[in-house]
Design a protein around this motif. Structure first.
Motif, PDB file in Angstrom:
ATOM      1  N   MET A 113       0.844  -1.199   0.000  1.00 20.05           N
ATOM      2  CA  MET A 113       0.000   0.000   0.000  1.00 20.05           C
ATOM      3  C   MET A 113       0.877   1.245   0.000  1.00 20.05           C
ATOM      4  SD  MET A 113      -3.118   0.980   2.606  1.00 20.05           S
ATOM      5  CE  MET A 113      -2.034   0.998   4.022  1.00 20.05           C
ATOM      6  N   ARG A 114       0.508   2.209  -0.818  1.00 15.26           N
ATOM      7  CA  ARG A 114       1.277   3.430  -0.927  1.00 15.26           C
ATOM      8  C   ARG A 114       1.219   4.226   0.373  1.00 15.26           C
ATOM      9  NH1 ARG A 114      -1.270   6.062  -6.142  1.00 15.26           N
ATOM     10  NH2 ARG A 114      -0.422   7.912  -5.040  1.00 15.26           N
ATOM     11  N   ALA A 115       2.281   5.050   0.591  1.00 16.50           N
ATOM     12  CA  ALA A 115       2.369   5.807   1.838  1.00 16.50           C
ATOM     13  C   ALA A 115       1.311   6.904   1.904  1.00 16.50           C
ATOM     14  CB  ALA A 115       3.769   6.404   1.987  1.00 16.50           C
ATOM     15  N   ASP A 116       0.925   7.415   0.751  1.00 17.47           N
ATOM     16  CA  ASP A 116      -0.061   8.496   0.741  1.00 17.47           C
ATOM     17  C   ASP A 116      -1.480   7.987   0.639  1.00 17.47           C
ATOM     18  OD1 ASP A 116       0.299   7.486  -1.771  1.00 17.47           O
ATOM     19  OD2 ASP A 116       0.065   9.431  -2.803  1.00 17.47           O
ATOM     20  N   ARG A 117      -1.703   6.685   0.886  1.00 19.09           N
ATOM     21  CA  ARG A 117      -3.047   6.087   0.852  1.00 19.09           C
ATOM     22  C   ARG A 117      -3.313   5.395   2.177  1.00 19.09           C
ATOM     23  NH1 ARG A 117      -6.071   7.748  -3.354  1.00 19.09           N
ATOM     24  NH2 ARG A 117      -7.149   5.725  -3.478  1.00 19.09           N
ATOM     25  N   THR A 118      -4.606   5.189   2.449  1.00 23.50           N
ATOM     26  CA  THR A 118      -5.001   4.506   3.686  1.00 23.50           C
ATOM     27  C   THR A 118      -6.041   3.456   3.358  1.00 23.50           C
ATOM     28  OG1 THR A 118      -5.861   4.828   5.931  1.00 23.50           O
ATOM     29  CG2 THR A 118      -6.838   6.171   4.196  1.00 23.50           C
ATOM     30  N   ALA A 119      -6.185   2.484   4.231  1.00 24.02           N
ATOM     31  CA  ALA A 119      -7.111   1.385   3.993  1.00 24.02           C
ATOM     32  C   ALA A 119      -8.552   1.902   3.967  1.00 24.02           C
ATOM     33  CB  ALA A 119      -6.943   0.316   5.059  1.00 24.02           C
ATOM     34  N   ALA A 120      -9.334   1.353   3.031  1.00 24.14           N
ATOM     35  CA  ALA A 120     -10.715   1.804   2.865  1.00 24.14           C
ATOM     36  C   ALA A 120     -11.708   1.007   3.697  1.00 24.14           C
ATOM     37  CB  ALA A 120     -11.111   1.717   1.393  1.00 24.14           C
ATOM     38  N   ALA A 121     -11.268  -0.125   4.297  1.00 22.80           N
ATOM     39  CA  ALA A 121     -12.214  -0.987   5.005  1.00 22.80           C
ATOM     40  C   ALA A 121     -12.923  -0.257   6.148  1.00 22.80           C
ATOM     41  CB  ALA A 121     -11.496  -2.235   5.516  1.00 22.80           C
ATOM     42  N   PRO A 122     -12.237   0.454   7.048  1.00 23.21           N
ATOM     43  CA  PRO A 122     -12.953   1.160   8.128  1.00 23.21           C
ATOM     44  C   PRO A 122     -13.898   2.240   7.582  1.00 23.21           C
ATOM     45  CG  PRO A 122     -10.617   0.987   8.630  1.00 23.21           C
ATOM     46  CD  PRO A 122     -10.781   0.605   7.191  1.00 23.21           C
ATOM     47  N   VAL A 123     -13.475   2.886   6.521  1.00 27.25           N
ATOM     48  CA  VAL A 123     -14.317   3.936   5.931  1.00 27.25           C
ATOM     49  C   VAL A 123     -15.589   3.321   5.359  1.00 27.25           C
ATOM     50  CG1 VAL A 123     -14.395   5.777   4.215  1.00 27.25           C
ATOM     51  CG2 VAL A 123     -12.256   5.296   5.438  1.00 27.25           C
ATOM     52  N   LEU A 124     -15.448   2.215   4.633  1.00 24.85           N
ATOM     53  CA  LEU A 124     -16.618   1.552   4.059  1.00 24.85           C
ATOM     54  C   LEU A 124     -17.565   1.061   5.152  1.00 24.85           C
ATOM     55  CD1 LEU A 124     -15.008  -0.498   1.141  1.00 24.85           C
ATOM     56  CD2 LEU A 124     -16.671   1.350   0.932  1.00 24.85           C
ATOM     57  N   GLN A 125     -17.036   0.512   6.207  1.00 23.29           N
ATOM     58  CA  GLN A 125     -17.878   0.031   7.305  1.00 23.29           C
ATOM     59  C   GLN A 125     -18.673   1.179   7.922  1.00 23.29           C
ATOM     60  OE1 GLN A 125     -15.667  -1.911  10.399  1.00 23.29           O
ATOM     61  NE2 GLN A 125     -17.481  -2.481  11.568  1.00 23.29           N
ATOM     62  N   HIS A 126     -18.038   2.351   8.092  1.00 24.66           N
ATOM     63  CA  HIS A 126     -18.717   3.501   8.683  1.00 24.66           C
ATOM     64  C   HIS A 126     -19.791   4.044   7.734  1.00 24.66           C
ATOM     65  CE1 HIS A 126     -19.308   6.995  11.211  1.00 24.66           C
ATOM     66  NE2 HIS A 126     -19.058   7.797  10.178  1.00 24.66           N
ATOM     67  N   VAL A 127     -19.477   4.109   6.449  1.00 24.72           N
ATOM     68  CA  VAL A 127     -20.442   4.630   5.475  1.00 24.72           C
ATOM     69  C   VAL A 127     -21.648   3.693   5.362  1.00 24.72           C
ATOM     70  CG1 VAL A 127     -20.799   5.144   3.035  1.00 24.72           C
ATOM     71  CG2 VAL A 127     -18.735   5.947   4.190  1.00 24.72           C
ATOM     72  N   ARG A 128     -21.413   2.402   5.363  1.00 26.04           N
ATOM     73  CA  ARG A 128     -22.535   1.454   5.274  1.00 26.04           C
ATOM     74  C   ARG A 128     -23.416   1.544   6.521  1.00 26.04           C
ATOM     75  NH1 ARG A 128     -18.410  -2.422   2.924  1.00 26.04           N
ATOM     76  NH2 ARG A 128     -18.791  -2.371   0.662  1.00 26.04           N
ATOM     77  N   TYR A 129     -22.824   1.840   7.667  1.00 26.08           N
ATOM     78  CA  TYR A 129     -23.619   2.038   8.876  1.00 26.08           C
ATOM     79  C   TYR A 129     -24.516   3.266   8.730  1.00 26.08           C
ATOM     80  CZ  TYR A 129     -24.690   3.777  13.568  1.00 26.08           C
ATOM     81  OH  TYR A 129     -25.332   4.282  14.666  1.00 26.08           O
ATOM     82  N   LEU A 130     -23.969   4.346   8.185  1.00 27.72           N
ATOM     83  CA  LEU A 130     -24.770   5.563   7.983  1.00 27.72           C
ATOM     84  C   LEU A 130     -25.917   5.299   7.002  1.00 27.72           C
ATOM     85  CD1 LEU A 130     -21.940   8.257   7.696  1.00 27.72           C
ATOM     86  CD2 LEU A 130     -23.380   7.760   9.683  1.00 27.72           C
ATOM     87  N   ILE A 131     -25.627   4.551   5.949  1.00 27.58           N
ATOM     88  CA  ILE A 131     -26.666   4.244   4.954  1.00 27.58           C
ATOM     89  C   ILE A 131     -27.764   3.386   5.574  1.00 27.58           C
ATOM     90  CG2 ILE A 131     -27.101   3.013   2.791  1.00 27.58           C
ATOM     91  CD1 ILE A 131     -24.343   3.891   1.853  1.00 27.58           C
ATOM     92  N   ALA A 132     -27.368   2.435   6.434  1.00 33.81           N
ATOM     93  CA  ALA A 132     -28.373   1.577   7.071  1.00 33.81           C
ATOM     94  C   ALA A 132     -29.271   2.379   8.012  1.00 33.81           C
ATOM     95  CB  ALA A 132     -27.674   0.448   7.823  1.00 33.81           C
ATOM     96  N   GLN A 133     -28.720   3.393   8.669  1.00 32.92           N
ATOM     97  CA  GLN A 133     -29.517   4.208   9.585  1.00 32.92           C
ATOM     98  C   GLN A 133     -30.366   5.248   8.858  1.00 32.92           C
ATOM     99  OE1 GLN A 133     -29.720   3.581  12.902  1.00 32.92           O
ATOM    100  NE2 GLN A 133     -28.443   1.792  12.394  1.00 32.92           N
ATOM    101  N   ARG A 134     -29.967   5.637   7.667  1.00 32.20           N
ATOM    102  CA  ARG A 134     -30.731   6.598   6.850  1.00 32.20           C
ATOM    103  C   ARG A 134     -30.996   5.988   5.484  1.00 32.20           C
ATOM    104  NH1 ARG A 134     -31.029   8.590  11.175  1.00 32.20           N
ATOM    105  NH2 ARG A 134     -30.417  10.695  11.831  1.00 32.20           N
TER     106      ARG A 134
END
Length: 399
Positions: A1-22
């Protein structure tokens, strides 16, 4: 993984939680509240290119914005359309009292003073009057309750100096609509350079309160309008359905297609086709205005379509020159100067000279006149050069 990038898994989990609540909230709305492009979030959610051994990455800025977005930051149906909301009933009662005490005020002016859209205020007033629970933004409710009736009264009086009585404008509108076909209020407003919604709102306010006026500049523009352009045309009460059909067929005989006629009259080809195909056509006001506008624009010059002219000749349709404006709407009148295409009597030089002089005086060239008469150049030359003794009978002007 590049140094200027970060893993998307936590972000996806948080976004899917927001979508499920709204569940009723679009993904684009979530992206907008997070300050992220909607295409970026949709790509993140729908990306299936990475297999089990690969990890999806995002930029740190996008991850930080999405992870900092909380559920309370998103719009909720129960809490109105913006974070903090409150019951709309007290503010709406205050607005209703203002409107009752100051008839010169409008809902739009009150909404603008509170930083609301007029449609939002109108919907809240309607829901509260109907007994439906309604919540609005707390800031808007506080501004509505803080409105000073005396200051509003002074502002309304100051605006009144920039207005004029609406009754003369309404009378002028009605006079234009009586003189012209297809003259709607929106068409008149656009012709005068006025926003149609501005005129419509002024007329609606006047119907609710006759003391309401109209802005002086808007009223003067309407009053200065004496004539309307096409597709509006002077109203003719004597126009008949037979006359409309004759005009339509005459334009086709002159070489104009239904597409040309529809463009000149601002009406669809489908409507013209339906009208002309009926055994007993009935013209609506829109049809009447369209055909008359096209007739005024096209009847004095030949059209470009040879096919339309040929079909009309085969059906025996009379061209515009065969009709008089005073008699075209009379079903008992027949066209003048028309020969039966199935039986052409013999020509003679005197008659052909007479016809050519008549048609060229109307502005047609010699070639156009011969085409109108159904003669070729060589045949016309033979007729004009033969001695008169070869012709024992004359040719009538109508067959």
């Amino acid at each position: 993984m590049r140094a200027d990038r970060t893993a998307a898994a936590p972000v996806l989990q948080h976004v899917r939680y927001l979508i499920a609540q709204r569940p009723h909230l679009p993904v684009a709305a979530i992206a907008r509240h997070a300050g992220v492009a909607s295409s970026t979030l949709k790509s993140l959610l729908g990306d299936t290119r990475h297999g089990p051994g690969e990890e999806r990455t995002v930029s740190p800025a996008v991850a930080r914005r999405l992870l900092s977005l909380q559920l309370a930051d998103l719009p909720c149906r129960e809490r109105g359309y913006g974070g903090r909301s409150t019951d709309a009933a007290p503010a709406m009662e205050h607005v209703r009292a203002l409107l009752a005490a100051h008839p010169a005020l409008s809902q739009a002016a009150i909404a603008r003073a509170a930083g609301m859209s007029p449609s939002t205020l109108a919907a809240a007033l309607h829901d509260v009057a109907a007994g439906t629970p309604r919540r609005i933004q707390q800031a808007a409710a506080q501004q509505l309750l803080a409105l000073d009736p005396h200051r509003f009264s002074a502002a309304a009086a100051a605006r009144r100096r920039d207005t004029m009585e609406l009754r003369p404008v309404i009378d002028h509108l009605h006079a234009l609509q009586l003189r012209y076909d297809r003259a709607s209020c929106a068409f008149i407003a656009r012709t005068a350079g006025v926003n149609p919604s501005t005129l419509a709102c002024a007329l609606l306010d006047h119907s609710r309160n006759p003391r309401r006026g109209i802005h002086t500049a808007v009223g003067r523009r309407i009053l200065a309008l004496d004539e309307l352009p096409a597709p509006a045309c002077p109203r003719r009460t004597q126009v008949t359905d037979t006359g409309l059909l004759r005009r339509l067929r005459a334009l086709c005989a002159a070489g104009w297609t239904l597409k040309d006629i529809g463009a000149a009259g601002s009406i669809s080809v489908k409507t013209l086709t339906s009208f002309s195909a009926r055994h007993h056509p009935r013209g609506t006001p829109a049809m009447c205005g369209a055909v008359l506008a096209a007739w005024e624009e096209l009847s004095h010059r030949p059209g470009p379509s040879t096919a339309a002219r040929r079909r009309a000749r085969a059906k025996g349709w009379a061209p515009p020159l065969a009709w008089d404006n005073e008699t075209i709407d009379d079903p008992s009148v027949s066209p003048s100067g028309i020969r039966n295409p199935s039986h052409q009597p013999p020509w003679n030089p005197d008659l052909l000279h007479h016809e050519l002089r008549f048609l060229t005086r109307l502005g047609l060239s010699k070639a156009q006149a011969l085409k109108r008469l159904g003669l070729g150049t060589q045949r016309a030359h033979r007729i004009l050069t033969r001695p008169t003794r070869y012709y024992s009978r004359g040719c009538p002007l109508s067959g």
